[in-house]
Design an enzyme around this catalytic site. Structure first.
Site, short mmCIF file in Angstrom:
data_model
loop_
_atom_site.label_atom_id
_atom_site.label_comp_id
_atom_site.label_asym_id
_atom_site.label_seq_id
_atom_site.Cartn_x
_atom_site.Cartn_y
_atom_site.Cartn_z
N ARG A 100 4.74 9.24 -8.34
CA ARG A 100 3.80 8.40 -7.59
C ARG A 100 2.53 9.21 -7.33
NH1 ARG A 100 6.66 6.97 -2.44
NH2 ARG A 100 7.72 5.45 -3.75
N CYS A 142 9.74 -5.37 -3.89
CA CYS A 142 9.93 -3.95 -4.17
C CYS A 142 10.51 -3.78 -5.57
CB CYS A 142 10.83 -3.32 -3.12
SG CYS A 142 12.56 -3.86 -3.22
N CYS A 174 16.07 1.85 -8.52
CA CYS A 174 16.22 2.33 -7.15
C CYS A 174 17.69 2.50 -6.80
CB CYS A 174 15.56 1.36 -6.16
SG CYS A 174 15.76 1.89 -4.44
N ARG A 176 2.29 10.10 3.88
CA ARG A 176 2.25 9.52 2.53
C ARG A 176 0.84 9.02 2.21
NH1 ARG A 176 7.46 7.72 0.90
NH2 ARG A 176 9.03 9.19 1.68
N LYS A 190 9.40 10.40 6.65
CA LYS A 190 8.09 10.04 6.10
C LYS A 190 7.20 9.46 7.19
CE LYS A 190 9.90 5.55 4.60
NZ LYS A 190 10.26 4.73 3.43
N CYS A 213 10.68 -1.78 1.74
CA CYS A 213 9.58 -1.35 0.88
C CYS A 213 8.72 -2.52 0.40
CB CYS A 213 10.11 -0.57 -0.32
SG CYS A 213 10.93 0.96 0.14
N CYS A 258 17.09 -4.24 -0.54
CA CYS A 258 17.91 -3.64 0.50
C CYS A 258 17.14 -3.76 1.80
CB CYS A 258 18.24 -2.18 0.16
SG CYS A 258 16.90 -1.02 0.50
N LYS A 276 3.48 7.07 7.54
CA LYS A 276 2.52 6.24 6.82
C LYS A 276 1.34 5.88 7.73
CE LYS A 276 6.11 4.29 3.84
NZ LYS A 276 6.80 3.06 3.39
#
Length: 558
Positions: free
Chosen positions: A76, A432, A438, A145, A209, A481, A477, A211
């Site tokens: 990414r 996503c 994934c 991120r 993470k 995302c 899930c 954001k």
């Protein structure tokens, strides 16, 4: 402060023992007997912008042949504000062809992912990015991120100001370690350990993470409140006079674990200078670094830290560290949360064309040579490339004299046809990646939602709702995302072919939705939506959106 070193999660020990995020990556890359890397390195590599994955569609076949899983890697890019020059797009296209599946994926965080990269292709991929002045540093992992910001050119020149702020925040929050260059670019690089001292991340980085998003009202196209740190530009007399700062957003949860939940960011207050914005962002991060949960990764995002301490205590700690107090939040108003497709001209007379890219997948098919068309546009050198948080692409900064040439390419490759012809529901859909790559996916998302939308469209048409701007999002899930908790209609995968159906989110991104039905398949999804849309057209108030109606009437929450 969470300093209990006896109760650290395994990931915490990997980070502090990683020698500045180097781990044993060089040894893992040199091991030609497996397509995988060492277990601890699978954590370390995330900080370099990569995930180890495998093709789940081929697991059984590989096991039957006594072969290991078909391991590959996703990379990414770090692209604060989501911008590439035409030359960089040409390079990216070549890199995708040479080293990945060939598909270029636009993410919900305004950047690009490439999938299916074999271990032997990792260094060549990173080195090719480096030649294009691109990198993947900190695009994944327990750090800040990719910083997102309003993408739509109609907000210029304010959009440009937000874009520049996104770049400054991204630079400020980069890890100081030079491990990325050691491992992927220059084996002989001599590192000054003193230069690698990192006052922001220290040697433990963040608990999870983080954001950051920047919105320029009236368009909430970045879905700003889903971020750990949300900045909302306050505009007076056509100028940004400061930012409301919010914290604690995040959409991930775990099925069956009521201690986990989606949450929107809470506003801390207003600051009136860029210097204060940068200082506040920095110290919000240090408070999370010092107080966040490092024992249970399911409870380690900033939202849980805020809810544990209380928003007042968190704000007070940030103010103590910044040396200034937040002013009361200023008024702002969002009127939409979508991309503006087709041609738009900005205040400088430049033209912009927003391309609808279904779930961000840029590839060629026999019917739709999207990737080839975008490459041809890049080869003219007459358009920059901007990405949106709705997984779309803006061809940007086109001169009036060049518009006809770009328009002809759009028509030749059916890009304008596919953008103009998509229904409002399809244009407002997000999914996503999910299966097949994934590892967390329980169900399909980007490979399934297009066909589900095709089956929903006739139901909408039956009720005269086909051009209604209903937001629909799907995740494979509960990790969020695809931002399914923040949609008018959200699907959360529970098992293959099964989803929880959520309704009642608002259209502007200011209210999360609520679970309405559990673990249902396609037939029940379509039957339920048919019933709900029928009630909606009969019972809605004037100008009432489907999300607001669902919240008020169907869920009876208002």
């Amino acid at each position: 402060m969470n300093n209990n070193k006896e109760n650290l999660s395994p990931v915490e020990k990997i980070k502090t023992g990683s020698n500045g995020l180097r781990g044993t990556l060089k040894e893992s890359l040199a091991d030609n007997f497996t397509g995988a890397i060492r277990e601890d390195d699978q954590t370390v590599i995330k900080f370099h912008g990569m995930y180890q994955q495998d093709d789940r569609d081929r697991r059984e076949e590989r096991v039957a042949k006594k072969l290991e899983w078909l391991y590959s890697y996703m990379i990414r890019l770090r692209l604060p504000g989501g911008f590439l020059t035409p030359e960089q797009w040409i390079g990216l296209n070549e890199t995708a062809e040479d080293h990945s599946t060939g598909t270029i994926k636009v993410t919900t965080r305004q950047t690009i992912q490439l999938h299916g990269i074999l271990k032997s292709h990792l260094r060549p991929t990173i080195q090719s990015f480096n030649l294009q002045h691109l990198d993947s540093i900190a695009a994944c992992g327990d750090v800040n991120r990719n910083v997102t910001c309003t993408a739509n050119p109609s907000e210029s020149p304010l959009q440009q100001e937000a874009y520049e702020l996104a770049g400054k925040i991204s630079e400020m929050c980069l890890p100081k370690t030079k491990a990325y260059y050691d491992i992927w670019i220059d084996d002989e690089l001599l590192v000054d350990r003193k230069a690698e001292e990192d006052p922001l991340y220290q040697d433990r980085y963040l608990p999870r993470k983080l954001k950051i998003g920047i919105a320029v009202p009236p368009n909430n196209d970045v879905d700003v409140f889903i971020n750990d740190i949300a900045l909302i530009a306050i505009i007076e007399n056509d100028k940004i006079v400061g930012y409301n700062i919010a914290a604690g957003g995040g959409l991930g949860a775990t099925h069956g674990n009521e201690a986990t939940y989606a949450r929107l960011a809470s506003i801390l207050g207003f600051v009136d200078t860029e210097e204060k914005v940068l200082k506040a962002v920095y110290e919000i991060i240090t408070v999370q670094r010092d107080f966040g949960n490092r024992s249970d990764r399911k409870l380690s995002r900033l939202k849980y830290t805020i809810d544990k301490l209380g928003i007042g205590e968190y704000r007070a700690e940030v103010e103590k560290r910044t040396g200034f107090s937040f002013e009361p939040a200023r008024e702002f108003k969002f009127t939409q949360r979508k991309d503006r497709y087709g041609w738009i001209q900005n205040h400088e007379g430049k033209w912009f064309y927003t391309v609808f890219v279904e779930h961000g997948r840029i590839l060629n098919t026999a019917e739709y040579p999207l990737k080839s068309g975008l490459l041809k546009i890049a080869q003219t050198g007459k358009a920059n490339f901007r990405f949106t948080c709705n997984q779309n692409l803006i061809l940007a900064d086109i001169d009036e004299k060049d518009k006809a040439e770009i328009e002809a390419i759009l028509k030749e490759h059916r890009i304008s046809e596919n953008t103009d012809g998509a229904s409002a529901l399809r244009k407002n859909s997000v999914a996503c990646v999910a299966l097949n790559t994934c590892s967390l996916a329980l169900a399909e998302a980007q490979r399934y939602l297009p066909s589900l939308v095709t089956k929903i469209e006739p139901i909408l048409e039956k009720y005269g709702l086909l051009e209604e701007d209903i937001t629909i999002r799907m995740t494979g899930c509960p990790n969020g995302c695809g931002r399914s908790p923040n949609a008018e209609i959200g699907f959360v995968g529970t098992a293959y072919g099964k989803y929880n159906l959520h309704i009642g989110g608002d259209r502007l991104g200011m209210r999360l939705n609520t679970k309405f039905k559990e673990n249902i398949g396609e037939e029940e999804i379509l039957t339920t939506l048919d019933e709900l849309f029928g009630i909606y057209v009969q019972k809605r108030l004037a100008e009432e959106t489907f999300g607001d109606f669902s919240y008020r009437y169907l869920l009876n929450l208002n």
